[in-house]
Design a protein around this motif. Structure first.
Motif, PDB file in Angstrom:
ATOM      1  N   LEU A 168       0.837  -1.203   0.000  1.00  0.00           N
ATOM      2  CA  LEU A 168       0.000   0.000   0.000  1.00  0.00           C
ATOM      3  C   LEU A 168       0.870   1.250   0.000  1.00  0.00           C
ATOM      4  CD1 LEU A 168      -2.774  -1.009   2.558  1.00  0.00           C
ATOM      5  CD2 LEU A 168      -3.098  -0.578   0.143  1.00  0.00           C
ATOM      6  N   MET A 169       1.860   1.288   0.901  1.00  0.00           N
ATOM      7  CA  MET A 169       2.663   2.500   1.097  1.00  0.00           C
ATOM      8  C   MET A 169       3.507   2.846  -0.121  1.00  0.00           C
ATOM      9  SD  MET A 169       2.588   4.057   4.101  1.00  0.00           S
ATOM     10  CE  MET A 169       1.847   3.785   5.703  1.00  0.00           C
ATOM     11  N   PHE A 195      -0.543   3.718  -2.730  1.00  0.00           N
ATOM     12  CA  PHE A 195      -0.766   5.116  -2.347  1.00  0.00           C
ATOM     13  C   PHE A 195      -0.062   6.110  -3.276  1.00  0.00           C
ATOM     14  CE2 PHE A 195      -1.660   3.820   2.342  1.00  0.00           C
ATOM     15  CZ  PHE A 195      -2.916   3.387   1.958  1.00  0.00           C
ATOM     16  N   PRO A 196       1.217   5.878  -3.621  1.00  0.00           N
ATOM     17  CA  PRO A 196       1.842   6.829  -4.548  1.00  0.00           C
ATOM     18  C   PRO A 196       1.130   6.894  -5.894  1.00  0.00           C
ATOM     19  CG  PRO A 196       3.512   5.494  -3.485  1.00  0.00           C
ATOM     20  CD  PRO A 196       2.185   4.888  -3.126  1.00  0.00           C
ATOM     21  N   GLU A 205      -2.481   8.757  -5.083  1.00  0.00           N
ATOM     22  CA  GLU A 205      -2.488  10.092  -4.503  1.00  0.00           C
ATOM     23  C   GLU A 205      -2.668  11.226  -5.514  1.00  0.00           C
ATOM     24  OE1 GLU A 205       0.942  11.786  -3.311  1.00  0.00           O
ATOM     25  OE2 GLU A 205       0.015  13.073  -1.828  1.00  0.00           O
ATOM     26  N   PRO A 206      -1.930  11.210  -6.652  1.00  0.00           N
ATOM     27  CA  PRO A 206      -2.122  12.319  -7.597  1.00  0.00           C
ATOM     28  C   PRO A 206      -3.528  12.367  -8.171  1.00  0.00           C
ATOM     29  CG  PRO A 206      -0.170  11.026  -8.152  1.00  0.00           C
ATOM     30  CD  PRO A 206      -0.905  10.266  -7.108  1.00  0.00           C
ATOM     31  N   LEU A 244      -6.184  12.073  -6.431  1.00  0.00           N
ATOM     32  CA  LEU A 244      -7.080  12.692  -5.454  1.00  0.00           C
ATOM     33  C   LEU A 244      -6.859  14.207  -5.468  1.00  0.00           C
ATOM     34  CD1 LEU A 244      -6.571  10.081  -2.644  1.00  0.00           C
ATOM     35  CD2 LEU A 244      -8.567  10.371  -4.078  1.00  0.00           C
ATOM     36  N   PRO A 245      -7.918  14.966  -5.336  1.00  0.00           N
ATOM     37  CA  PRO A 245      -7.813  16.393  -5.621  1.00  0.00           C
ATOM     38  C   PRO A 245      -7.439  17.290  -4.443  1.00  0.00           C
ATOM     39  CG  PRO A 245     -10.085  15.821  -5.270  1.00  0.00           C
ATOM     40  CD  PRO A 245      -9.273  14.569  -5.022  1.00  0.00           C
ATOM     41  N   PHE A 246      -7.087  16.726  -3.291  1.00  0.00           N
ATOM     42  CA  PHE A 246      -7.018  17.622  -2.130  1.00  0.00           C
ATOM     43  C   PHE A 246      -5.670  18.270  -1.890  1.00  0.00           C
ATOM     44  CE2 PHE A 246      -4.807  14.500   0.219  1.00  0.00           C
ATOM     45  CZ  PHE A 246      -5.411  13.301  -0.026  1.00  0.00           C
ATOM     46  N   ASN A 247      -4.704  18.049  -2.777  1.00  0.00           N
ATOM     47  CA  ASN A 247      -3.415  18.699  -2.509  1.00  0.00           C
ATOM     48  C   ASN A 247      -2.886  19.449  -3.724  1.00  0.00           C
ATOM     49  OD1 ASN A 247      -1.493  19.482  -0.728  1.00  0.00           O
ATOM     50  ND2 ASN A 247      -0.614  17.464  -0.399  1.00  0.00           N
ATOM     51  N   ASN A 248      -3.802  20.084  -4.459  1.00  0.00           N
ATOM     52  CA  ASN A 248      -3.375  20.927  -5.566  1.00  0.00           C
ATOM     53  C   ASN A 248      -3.026  22.306  -5.029  1.00  0.00           C
ATOM     54  OD1 ASN A 248      -3.887  18.878  -7.352  1.00  0.00           O
ATOM     55  ND2 ASN A 248      -5.998  19.531  -7.697  1.00  0.00           N
ATOM     56  N   VAL A 249      -1.845  22.779  -5.366  1.00  0.00           N
ATOM     57  CA  VAL A 249      -1.382  24.024  -4.759  1.00  0.00           C
ATOM     58  C   VAL A 249      -1.118  25.118  -5.781  1.00  0.00           C
ATOM     59  CG1 VAL A 249      -0.401  22.874  -2.781  1.00  0.00           C
ATOM     60  CG2 VAL A 249       0.999  23.202  -4.789  1.00  0.00           C
ATOM     61  N   THR A 250      -1.313  24.809  -7.063  1.00  0.00           N
ATOM     62  CA  THR A 250      -0.940  25.782  -8.086  1.00  0.00           C
ATOM     63  C   THR A 250      -2.164  26.467  -8.679  1.00  0.00           C
ATOM     64  OG1 THR A 250      -0.997  24.059  -9.758  1.00  0.00           O
ATOM     65  CG2 THR A 250       1.113  24.475  -8.728  1.00  0.00           C
ATOM     66  N   THR A 251      -1.907  27.563  -9.330  1.00  0.00           N
ATOM     67  CA  THR A 251      -2.943  28.206 -10.127  1.00  0.00           C
ATOM     68  C   THR A 251      -2.484  28.114 -11.579  1.00  0.00           C
ATOM     69  OG1 THR A 251      -1.905  30.364 -10.085  1.00  0.00           O
ATOM     70  CG2 THR A 251      -3.382  29.848  -8.266  1.00  0.00           C
ATOM     71  N   PRO A 252      -3.414  28.206 -12.529  1.00  0.00           N
ATOM     72  CA  PRO A 252      -2.972  28.156 -13.920  1.00  0.00           C
ATOM     73  C   PRO A 252      -2.155  29.401 -14.248  1.00  0.00           C
ATOM     74  CG  PRO A 252      -5.299  28.660 -13.790  1.00  0.00           C
ATOM     75  CD  PRO A 252      -4.851  28.376 -12.406  1.00  0.00           C
ATOM     76  N   TYR A 312       0.128   7.864   5.622  1.00  0.00           N
ATOM     77  CA  TYR A 312       1.038   8.019   4.480  1.00  0.00           C
ATOM     78  C   TYR A 312       1.103   9.468   4.036  1.00  0.00           C
ATOM     79  CZ  TYR A 312       2.426   7.968  -0.419  1.00  0.00           C
ATOM     80  OH  TYR A 312       3.040   8.241  -1.595  1.00  0.00           O
ATOM     81  N   TYR A 353       7.106  28.783 -10.662  1.00  0.00           N
ATOM     82  CA  TYR A 353       6.282  28.754 -11.869  1.00  0.00           C
ATOM     83  C   TYR A 353       7.161  29.132 -13.047  1.00  0.00           C
ATOM     84  CZ  TYR A 353       1.896  28.595  -9.192  1.00  0.00           C
ATOM     85  OH  TYR A 353       0.866  28.232  -8.378  1.00  0.00           O
ATOM     86  N   PRO A 369      -9.244  28.387  -7.480  1.00  0.00           N
ATOM     87  CA  PRO A 369      -8.120  27.709  -8.134  1.00  0.00           C
ATOM     88  C   PRO A 369      -7.890  28.175  -9.574  1.00  0.00           C
ATOM     89  CG  PRO A 369      -9.514  26.128  -7.025  1.00  0.00           C
ATOM     90  CD  PRO A 369     -10.224  27.444  -6.948  1.00  0.00           C
ATOM     91  N   THR A 425       2.000  30.455  -3.530  1.00  0.00           N
ATOM     92  CA  THR A 425       0.655  29.881  -3.637  1.00  0.00           C
ATOM     93  C   THR A 425       0.632  28.505  -2.978  1.00  0.00           C
ATOM     94  OG1 THR A 425       0.893  28.617  -5.695  1.00  0.00           O
ATOM     95  CG2 THR A 425       0.475  30.954  -5.928  1.00  0.00           C
ATOM     96  N   THR A 426      -0.490  28.212  -2.323  1.00  0.00           N
ATOM     97  CA  THR A 426      -0.698  26.875  -1.774  1.00  0.00           C
ATOM     98  C   THR A 426      -2.197  26.613  -1.699  1.00  0.00           C
ATOM     99  OG1 THR A 426       0.033  25.340  -0.050  1.00  0.00           O
ATOM    100  CG2 THR A 426      -0.746  27.483   0.688  1.00  0.00           C
ATOM    101  N   CYS A 427      -2.561  25.413  -1.245  1.00  0.00           N
ATOM    102  CA  CYS A 427      -3.990  25.080  -1.238  1.00  0.00           C
ATOM    103  C   CYS A 427      -4.664  25.634   0.013  1.00  0.00           C
ATOM    104  CB  CYS A 427      -4.213  23.564  -1.344  1.00  0.00           C
ATOM    105  SG  CYS A 427      -3.369  22.574  -0.122  1.00  0.00           S
ATOM    106  N   ASP A 444      -8.740  21.418  -1.882  1.00  0.00           N
ATOM    107  CA  ASP A 444      -8.223  22.242  -2.979  1.00  0.00           C
ATOM    108  C   ASP A 444      -9.331  23.139  -3.512  1.00  0.00           C
ATOM    109  OD1 ASP A 444      -9.817  20.582  -4.484  1.00  0.00           O
ATOM    110  OD2 ASP A 444      -8.374  20.407  -6.119  1.00  0.00           O
ATOM    111  N   ARG A 488      -7.295  28.717  -3.192  1.00  0.00           N
ATOM    112  CA  ARG A 488      -5.839  28.868  -3.109  1.00  0.00           C
ATOM    113  C   ARG A 488      -5.523  30.012  -2.149  1.00  0.00           C
ATOM    114  NH1 ARG A 488      -6.406  24.859  -5.166  1.00  0.00           N
ATOM    115  NH2 ARG A 488      -5.776  24.088  -7.216  1.00  0.00           N
TER     116      ARG A 488
END
Lengths: 52, 304
Positions: free
Chosen positions: A31-32, A36-37, A40-41, A43-51, B71, B150, B240, B268-270, B276, B279
Motif C-alpha cells: 500500500l505504502m 498510495f503513490p 495520490e495524484p 485525489l484532488p485535495f493537494n493541488n497548490v498551483t494556479t494556472p 502516508y 512557476y 483555483p 501559492t498553496t492550497c 483544494d 488557493r
C-alpha cells in the motif's frame, strides 16, 4: 476471510503468528510504496498551483 | 396506630418476593452454564458467511484509509525530506564549483532545469530551521522535492512576479503555515550571487492606517503599492482558476513596461488545509538585496 487465512497458515502457533505478521507487513508495504503513490495524484485535495 | 402496621406488612412481602427472584436467577444461570459447555454449532450458512466477509472487508477498508492518512501526512514528509536534501546537496555543489559568481563583470545566469534547485528560501519568523531549496517547475514531481517556481515567471530579484508554489499538507509541507505570515514579515531568497529580502505587503484592511505601521522598522520599506497594484495585498484567498495572481502585475490585464514593474514574490498553496477548493496567496515585495560574501548573513535572517 481472516479466519480462513488463519486456518490455511501452516505450522504451529508461533510460526503462524510470524507468518501473519509478515503478511500484514507485506500488505502495508504494498500500500505504502505502490498503491498510495499511484492513487495520490488522482485525489484532488493537494493541488497548490494556479494556472499560468 | 393501625396505618403503620399496614405499611410494614407489604415490606416483608417484598423481601420474600426478592428472595424468590434470586433463586430463580441462579437457576437461570445454571441453565446458561450448561449451554456454554455444549454450544450448539452455529449454522454456517452462506448468508452468515457473506455478512461476516462484508463486515471484515469494511473494517479492512477503514484501516486502509487510516493508513493512507498516515502516508499522506507523515510518510510523504520523509520521502520529500530525502529528495529535498538531494536537491540542496546538488545546489551546494553547483554553487561551490561554478565560479561565475567571482567575476562581477559576468551576468548571473541560472541553470533552470526542471526539478532542480536554483535558489534557497528562508522565512525567519518560522524559525531558523525553516529553509527550502526552490526547484524549477510546478508539476507534482517537482513539488515533491520542494517549493516550485512557476516556469516563465520572474526570477529572484527581477522586476515582475517571482511565483512559487508549495505543498501545505505532507511532502514536507513547506507552506503549511503560510496563513500565519503577517505584513512586513521577511521572506529571504538566496541565489548563487545574492541575497534578496522580500517582505509581505500590507493586508487588505491595513492600507488605511499604514503610516502608523511604518514606525515598525520591519515595515520601513513596505507600503501599499499604487496603481496598477491596487488589488495586490499581502494575503488573499482566491479560486483555483484565478491564475492572474501570478501574472507580472497581479490582477492587472494590461501591459506594464518592465521598468515600471515592482519586484514581487508570490507564494501559492492550497486552502483550506486538506482541500483544494481555494488557493491561499501571499504577495511580498523586494525591499533589500545584498551581494553574497563569505560568512555574511543578512540581518533579516535573525528576525523572529
Amino acid at each position: 476471510m481472516y479466519p480462513w487465512i488463519w486456518r490455511h497458515l501452516p505450522g504451529p502457533l508461533p510460526v503462524r503468528i510470524l507468518e501473519a505478521v509478515v503478511l500484514v507487513a507485506g500488505v502495508v508495504a504494498l500500500l505504502m510504496f505502490v498503491v498510495f503513490p499511484w492513487a495520490e495524484p488522482k485525489l484532488p485535495f493537494n493541488n497548490v498551483t494556479t494556472p499560468q | 396506630m393501625d396505618p403503620p402496621t399496614e405499611v410494614i406488612a407489604p415490606v416483608d412481602d417484598y423481601d420474600d418476593e426478592y428472595e424468590d427472584y434470586d433463586d430463580e436467577y441462579y437457576e437461570d444461570d445454571d441453565y446458561y452454564d450448561d449451554e456454554d459447555e455444549q454450544p450448539a454449532p452455529p449454522p454456517d450458512s452462506t448468508a452468515r458467511k457473506t455478512v461476516r466477509t462484508i463486515g471484515e472487508l469494511l473494517i479492512t477498508a477503514g484501516l486502509v484509509i487510516l493508513l493512507f492518512v498516515v502516508y499522506e501526512v507523515y510518510v510523504t514528509d520523509l520521502i520529500s525530506a530525502g529528495k529535498q536534501d538531494d536537491a540542496t546537496q546538488a545546489l551546494d555543489d553547483q554553487w561551490s564549483s561554478n565560479t561565475v559568481a567571482t567575476d562581477p563583470q559576468r551576468e548571473v545566469k541560472y541553470d533552470l532545469l526542471d526539478g532542480q534547485a536554483f535558489a534557497k528560501m528562508y522565512i525567519p519568523v518560522f524559525g531558523p530551521d525553516y529553509k527550502f531549496s526552490v526547484v524549477e517547475g510546478t508539476t507534482d514531481k517537482d513539488l515533491e522535492i520542494g517549493p516550485g517556481h512557476y516556469k516563465g515567471t520572474a526570477l529572484p530579484g527581477e522586476p515582475g512576479n517571482f511565483s512559487v508554489a508549495g505543498h501545505r499538507v505532507g511532502k514536507g509541507a513547506p507552506f503549511n503555515d503560510l496563513d500565519l505570515l503577517n505584513s512586513c514579515d521577511a521572506i529571504v531568497v538566496e541565489t548563487q550571487t545574492q541575497w534578496f529580502v522580500y517582505r509581505v505587503l500590507p493586508m487588505a484592511g491595513e492600507a488605511a492606517g499604514w503610516a502608523e505601521k511604518q514606525a515598525n522598522p520591519k515595515c520601513a520599506k513596505v507600503s501599499p503599492l499604487g496603481a496598477p497594484y491596487d488589488k495586490t495585498v499581502g494575503q488573499e484567498i482566491v479560486l483555483p482558476t484565478q491564475g492572474e495572481v501570478i501574472s507580472q502585475v497581479p490582477h492587472f490585464t494590461g501591459e506594464v513596461p518592465a521598468a515600471q514593474q515592482a519586484a514581487l514574490m508570490t507564494l501559492t498553496t492550497c486552502h483550506p488545509r486538506f482541500s483544494d477548493r481555494q488557493r491561499l496567496i501571499v504577495h511580498a515585495v523586494l525591499t533589500m538585496s545584498y551581494p553574497k560574501a563569505p560568512d555574511f548573513v543578512p540581518e533579516e535572517m535573525k528576525e523572529s
